[in-house]
Design a protein around this motif. Structure first.
Motif, short mmCIF file in Angstrom:
data_model
loop_
_atom_site.label_atom_id
_atom_site.label_comp_id
_atom_site.label_asym_id
_atom_site.label_seq_id
_atom_site.Cartn_x
_atom_site.Cartn_y
_atom_site.Cartn_z
N LYS A 21 0.82 -1.21 0.00
CA LYS A 21 0.00 0.00 0.00
C LYS A 21 0.86 1.27 0.00
N TYR A 22 1.98 1.30 0.71
CA TYR A 22 2.73 2.54 0.93
C TYR A 22 4.10 2.63 0.27
N ALA A 23 4.66 1.55 -0.19
CA ALA A 23 6.05 1.58 -0.70
C ALA A 23 6.21 2.55 -1.86
N GLN A 24 5.36 2.46 -2.86
CA GLN A 24 5.49 3.34 -4.02
C GLN A 24 5.25 4.80 -3.65
N ASP A 25 4.29 5.05 -2.76
CA ASP A 25 4.02 6.42 -2.33
C ASP A 25 5.21 7.01 -1.57
N LEU A 26 5.85 6.20 -0.74
CA LEU A 26 7.03 6.68 -0.01
C LEU A 26 8.17 7.05 -0.96
N GLN A 27 8.39 6.19 -1.96
CA GLN A 27 9.45 6.47 -2.94
C GLN A 27 9.15 7.76 -3.68
N SER A 28 7.91 7.93 -4.10
CA SER A 28 7.52 9.16 -4.81
C SER A 28 7.69 10.38 -3.92
N LYS A 33 10.41 15.35 -2.96
CA LYS A 33 10.87 16.28 -1.93
C LYS A 33 12.38 16.48 -1.96
N TYR A 34 13.14 15.39 -2.18
CA TYR A 34 14.60 15.48 -2.04
C TYR A 34 15.36 15.12 -3.31
N GLY A 35 14.67 14.69 -4.34
CA GLY A 35 15.33 14.33 -5.58
C GLY A 35 15.94 12.94 -5.53
N ASP A 36 16.66 12.64 -6.57
CA ASP A 36 17.23 11.29 -6.71
C ASP A 36 18.44 11.07 -5.82
N LYS A 37 19.06 12.16 -5.33
CA LYS A 37 20.25 12.03 -4.49
C LYS A 37 19.97 11.26 -3.21
N SER A 38 18.75 11.37 -2.71
CA SER A 38 18.43 10.71 -1.44
C SER A 38 18.27 9.20 -1.60
N ASN A 39 18.28 8.72 -2.84
CA ASN A 39 18.13 7.30 -3.14
C ASN A 39 16.81 6.77 -2.53
N PRO A 40 15.68 7.18 -3.11
CA PRO A 40 14.36 6.88 -2.54
C PRO A 40 14.08 5.41 -2.31
N SER A 41 14.49 4.55 -3.22
CA SER A 41 14.15 3.13 -3.03
C SER A 41 14.89 2.53 -1.83
N ASP A 42 16.13 2.91 -1.64
CA ASP A 42 16.88 2.40 -0.48
C ASP A 42 16.30 2.90 0.83
N ILE A 78 20.75 12.42 5.74
CA ILE A 78 21.68 12.35 4.60
C ILE A 78 22.10 13.75 4.19
N ILE A 79 21.14 14.67 4.12
CA ILE A 79 21.45 16.05 3.74
C ILE A 79 22.37 16.68 4.79
N LYS A 80 22.06 16.45 6.05
CA LYS A 80 22.89 16.99 7.13
C LYS A 80 24.32 16.44 7.03
N HIS A 81 24.45 15.16 6.75
CA HIS A 81 25.77 14.55 6.60
C HIS A 81 26.51 15.15 5.42
N GLU A 82 25.80 15.37 4.30
CA GLU A 82 26.45 15.98 3.14
C GLU A 82 26.95 17.38 3.45
#
Length: 174
Positions: A21-28, A33-42, A78-82
């Motif tokens: 129910k939620y996996a695809q919505d979370l990735q989207s 919100k953060y782009g591909d850099k955040s690696n949404p699927s991981d 992740i952003i804070k670490h970067e």
């Protein structure tokens, strides 16, 4: 089945239903919100792992908010670490070179010798030479600055250059 979904998230079928129910919505959500850099699927997978680890503490009604909160916090981390990495790189720029210690020593010795020879030049020669080679000014500009003719400027630069060539081994200027 509705009764089963109201039960514990730790049951495999309930957890699978939440995942589907939620996996695809979370990735989207992460991608938008953060782009591909955040690696949404991981991050989505990690959020579901955390949900599984905390399945006894999270109710079914709170699962969606738990997942969104977890992925959002992980992306922010992740952003804070970067930012920390970027700040470190800016503060600690390359403090090393690929040159050998012998080369660096020779370079320092040459620069010291160069400074000494420049100091020993006549003031007119040194000023004309530095205006030409360091400042990049044309002979005509130097002549206007110094209040002399262009031929005098050329002579001063020429004699300074010859003195440097005689005093310094391997001295060349482009």
């Amino acid at each position: 089945m509705a009764k089963e979904l109201n039960e514990n998230i730790c049951k495999e079928k309930v957890f699978e239903h939440i995942y589907n129910k939620y996996a695809q919505d979370l990735q989207s959500f992460l991608f938008y919100k953060y782009g591909d850099k955040s690696n949404p699927s991981d991050l989505t997978q990690e959020a579901f792992i955390k949900l599984w680890d905390n399945c006894k503490n999270v109710s079914l009604s709170k699962a969606k908010s738990f997942l969104y909160k977890v992925v959002n916090n992980m992306a922010l981390n992740i952003i804070k670490h970067e930012k920390v990495v970027l700040k470190y790189r800016q503060e600690h720029k390359n403090n090393y070179t690929n040159e050998s210690p012998e080369f660096l020593l020779e370079e320092n010795q040459f620069l010291e010798q160069y400074k000494r020879v420049l100091e020993n030049l006549k003031e007119e020669q040194r000023v004309a030479f530095l205006l030409s080679k360091v400042e990049g000014k044309k002979h005509k500009e130097i002549a206007e600055i110094l209040g002399v003719s262009q031929k005098v400027v050329e002579y001063r630069i020429y004699t300074a250059f010859n003195t440097l060539k005689e005093e310094l081994e391997g001295f060349k200027i482009k």
